[in-house]
Design a protein around this motif. Structure first.
Motif, PDB file in Angstrom:
ATOM      1  N   VAL A   6      -7.814  43.021 -22.319  1.00  0.00           N
ATOM      2  CA  VAL A   6      -6.646  42.995 -23.198  1.00  0.00           C
ATOM      3  C   VAL A   6      -5.516  43.843 -22.606  1.00  0.00           C
ATOM      4  CG1 VAL A   6      -5.789  43.668 -25.478  1.00  0.00           C
ATOM      5  CG2 VAL A   6      -7.991  42.509 -25.274  1.00  0.00           C
ATOM      6  N   CYS A   7      -5.851  45.025 -22.075  1.00  0.00           N
ATOM      7  CA  CYS A   7      -4.834  45.883 -21.453  1.00  0.00           C
ATOM      8  C   CYS A   7      -4.245  45.210 -20.220  1.00  0.00           C
ATOM      9  CB  CYS A   7      -5.437  47.228 -21.078  1.00  0.00           C
ATOM     10  SG  CYS A   7      -5.699  48.321 -22.481  1.00  0.00           S
ATOM     11  N   GLY A   8      -5.084  44.573 -19.418  1.00  0.00           N
ATOM     12  CA  GLY A   8      -4.608  43.874 -18.228  1.00  0.00           C
ATOM     13  C   GLY A   8      -3.662  42.741 -18.579  1.00  0.00           C
ATOM     14  N   ILE A   9      -3.999  41.964 -19.586  1.00  0.00           N
ATOM     15  CA  ILE A   9      -3.133  40.864 -20.036  1.00  0.00           C
ATOM     16  C   ILE A   9      -1.826  41.411 -20.592  1.00  0.00           C
ATOM     17  CG2 ILE A   9      -2.927  39.019 -21.753  1.00  0.00           C
ATOM     18  CD1 ILE A   9      -5.938  38.504 -21.334  1.00  0.00           C
ATOM     19  N   ALA A  10      -1.890  42.476 -21.374  1.00  0.00           N
ATOM     20  CA  ALA A  10      -0.684  43.074 -21.948  1.00  0.00           C
ATOM     21  C   ALA A  10       0.240  43.602 -20.847  1.00  0.00           C
ATOM     22  CB  ALA A  10      -1.057  44.195 -22.912  1.00  0.00           C
ATOM     23  N   ILE A  11      -0.329  44.219 -19.816  1.00  0.00           N
ATOM     24  CA  ILE A  11       0.484  44.729 -18.712  1.00  0.00           C
ATOM     25  C   ILE A  11       1.137  43.579 -17.958  1.00  0.00           C
ATOM     26  CG2 ILE A  11       0.346  45.883 -16.459  1.00  0.00           C
ATOM     27  CD1 ILE A  11      -1.709  47.800 -17.748  1.00  0.00           C
ATOM     28  N   CYS A  12       0.395  42.503 -17.718  1.00  0.00           N
ATOM     29  CA  CYS A  12       0.957  41.331 -17.029  1.00  0.00           C
ATOM     30  C   CYS A  12       2.097  40.710 -17.829  1.00  0.00           C
ATOM     31  CB  CYS A  12      -0.131  40.292 -16.772  1.00  0.00           C
ATOM     32  SG  CYS A  12      -1.286  40.765 -15.475  1.00  0.00           S
ATOM     33  N   VAL A  13       1.926  40.578 -19.133  1.00  0.00           N
ATOM     34  CA  VAL A  13       2.972  40.015 -19.989  1.00  0.00           C
ATOM     35  C   VAL A  13       4.203  40.919 -19.976  1.00  0.00           C
ATOM     36  CG1 VAL A  13       3.572  39.477 -22.392  1.00  0.00           C
ATOM     37  CG2 VAL A  13       1.409  38.689 -21.430  1.00  0.00           C
ATOM     38  N   ALA A  14       3.993  42.223 -20.042  1.00  0.00           N
ATOM     39  CA  ALA A  14       5.112  43.166 -20.026  1.00  0.00           C
ATOM     40  C   ALA A  14       5.861  43.085 -18.698  1.00  0.00           C
ATOM     41  CB  ALA A  14       4.606  44.579 -20.276  1.00  0.00           C
ATOM     42  N   LEU A  15       5.132  42.992 -17.586  1.00  0.00           N
ATOM     43  CA  LEU A  15       5.784  42.874 -16.278  1.00  0.00           C
ATOM     44  C   LEU A  15       6.563  41.573 -16.167  1.00  0.00           C
ATOM     45  CD1 LEU A  15       3.061  44.308 -13.869  1.00  0.00           C
ATOM     46  CD2 LEU A  15       5.270  45.313 -14.445  1.00  0.00           C
ATOM     47  N   LEU A  16       6.019  40.489 -16.663  1.00  0.00           N
ATOM     48  CA  LEU A  16       6.728  39.204 -16.641  1.00  0.00           C
ATOM     49  C   LEU A  16       8.003  39.254 -17.480  1.00  0.00           C
ATOM     50  CD1 LEU A  16       3.787  36.640 -16.850  1.00  0.00           C
ATOM     51  CD2 LEU A  16       5.353  37.013 -14.930  1.00  0.00           C
ATOM     52  N   LEU A  17       7.935  39.865 -18.652  1.00  0.00           N
ATOM     53  CA  LEU A  17       9.126  39.990 -19.507  1.00  0.00           C
ATOM     54  C   LEU A  17      10.190  40.878 -18.845  1.00  0.00           C
ATOM     55  CD1 LEU A  17       7.576  40.323 -23.075  1.00  0.00           C
ATOM     56  CD2 LEU A  17       8.936  38.436 -22.164  1.00  0.00           C
ATOM     57  N   CYS A  18       9.758  41.983 -18.260  1.00  0.00           N
ATOM     58  CA  CYS A  18      10.716  42.867 -17.572  1.00  0.00           C
ATOM     59  C   CYS A  18      11.340  42.153 -16.384  1.00  0.00           C
ATOM     60  CB  CYS A  18      10.020  44.142 -17.124  1.00  0.00           C
ATOM     61  SG  CYS A  18       9.585  45.249 -18.483  1.00  0.00           S
ATOM     62  N   GLY A  19      10.547  41.403 -15.631  1.00  0.00           N
ATOM     63  CA  GLY A  19      11.075  40.647 -14.499  1.00  0.00           C
ATOM     64  C   GLY A  19      12.069  39.592 -14.946  1.00  0.00           C
ATOM     65  N   ALA A  20      11.760  38.892 -16.044  1.00  0.00           N
ATOM     66  CA  ALA A  20      12.673  37.867 -16.564  1.00  0.00           C
ATOM     67  C   ALA A  20      13.986  38.493 -17.023  1.00  0.00           C
ATOM     68  CB  ALA A  20      12.018  37.106 -17.706  1.00  0.00           C
ATOM     69  N   LEU A  21      13.928  39.648 -17.655  1.00  0.00           N
ATOM     70  CA  LEU A  21      15.150  40.331 -18.086  1.00  0.00           C
ATOM     71  C   LEU A  21      15.953  40.842 -16.899  1.00  0.00           C
ATOM     72  CD1 LEU A  21      13.931  42.347 -21.206  1.00  0.00           C
ATOM     73  CD2 LEU A  21      15.485  40.397 -21.169  1.00  0.00           C
ATOM     74  N   TYR A  22      15.261  41.382 -15.905  1.00  0.00           N
ATOM     75  CA  TYR A  22      15.948  41.938 -14.743  1.00  0.00           C
ATOM     76  C   TYR A  22      16.659  40.858 -13.929  1.00  0.00           C
ATOM     77  CZ  TYR A  22      16.707  44.566 -10.437  1.00  0.00           C
ATOM     78  OH  TYR A  22      17.285  45.158  -9.353  1.00  0.00           O
ATOM     79  N   PHE A  23      16.002  39.724 -13.725  1.00  0.00           N
ATOM     80  CA  PHE A  23      16.551  38.666 -12.888  1.00  0.00           C
ATOM     81  C   PHE A  23      17.314  37.595 -13.667  1.00  0.00           C
ATOM     82  CE2 PHE A  23      13.048  40.232 -10.154  1.00  0.00           C
ATOM     83  CZ  PHE A  23      13.807  40.595  -9.063  1.00  0.00           C
ATOM     84  N   ARG A  24      17.599  37.819 -14.931  1.00  0.00           N
ATOM     85  CA  ARG A  24      18.325  36.828 -15.732  1.00  0.00           C
ATOM     86  C   ARG A  24      19.742  36.656 -15.182  1.00  0.00           C
ATOM     87  NH1 ARG A  24      19.186  41.496 -18.400  1.00  0.00           N
ATOM     88  NH2 ARG A  24      21.243  41.831 -19.294  1.00  0.00           N
ATOM     89  N   PRO A  25      20.330  35.484 -15.356  1.00  0.00           N
ATOM     90  CA  PRO A  25      21.705  35.271 -14.880  1.00  0.00           C
ATOM     91  C   PRO A  25      22.697  36.144 -15.645  1.00  0.00           C
ATOM     92  CG  PRO A  25      20.628  33.187 -15.386  1.00  0.00           C
ATOM     93  CD  PRO A  25      19.730  34.272 -15.891  1.00  0.00           C
ATOM     94  N   LEU A  26      23.650  36.693 -14.915  1.00  0.00           N
ATOM     95  CA  LEU A  26      24.716  37.507 -15.488  1.00  0.00           C
ATOM     96  C   LEU A  26      26.033  36.764 -15.324  1.00  0.00           C
ATOM     97  CD1 LEU A  26      23.602  40.816 -13.754  1.00  0.00           C
ATOM     98  CD2 LEU A  26      23.155  40.178 -16.112  1.00  0.00           C
TER      99      LEU A  26
END
Length: 147
Positions: A6-26
């Motif tokens: 569960v912790c591993g899945i939560a960390i992966c989801v958090a990293l994916l969300l942070c990556g999507a926010l960081y690389f979103r079009p500006l």
């Protein structure tokens, strides 16, 4: 499921969300208002008869129509962060044949600086980003400026 999974899945989801926010079009037009003024400079680089050259064109006085078209072009254009964005000083390594410099003033104060190279590298307020179709953006901006 156990706690490690569960912790591993939560960390992966958090990293994916942070990556999507960081690389979103500006949007290039985030801080631009109708009351701002622009100056644009276009530098073309090349080699003629074995000698390097820089052809520079400055556009200090823009009509209201040109200003509106530039704002529309900036609204329609986007860019995104790279892995180097927060570690960069805004200097571009591969500029291609042309760089467009857009300076945006709020009154007499420089509020934004945007440098767009034909290679797709873009510097916004001294941070390096990437832009798809940068060469097309530069051509459209030059067409607006030359009427």
């Amino acid at each position: 499921m156990n706690k490690k999974a569960v912790c591993g899945i939560a960390i992966c989801v958090a990293l994916l969300l942070c990556g999507a926010l960081y690389f979103r079009p500006l949007s290039l037009s985030d801080n631009i208002r109708e009351s701002t003024s622009f100056t644009v400079q276009i530098n073309d680089f090349g080699v003629r008869n074995g000698e390097p050259y820089i052809d520079s064109s400055s556009y200090d006085t823009l009509t209201d129509e040109q200003k509106g078209e530039i704002i529309e072009l900036l609204d329609a254009s986007s860019y995104h962060r790279t892995l180097k964005t927060y570690l960069s000083d805004g200097s571009m390594e591969q500029v291609g044949d042309r760089v467009v410099y857009i300076y945006i003033y709020d009154g007499a104060t420089l509020s934004e600086s945007i440098y767009v190279s034909d290679s797709g590298q873009i510097s916004v307020n001294d941070r390096l980003y990437q832009m798809k179709n940068a060469e097309q953006f530069n051509e459209q901006l030059e067409a607006i400026l030359n009427g």
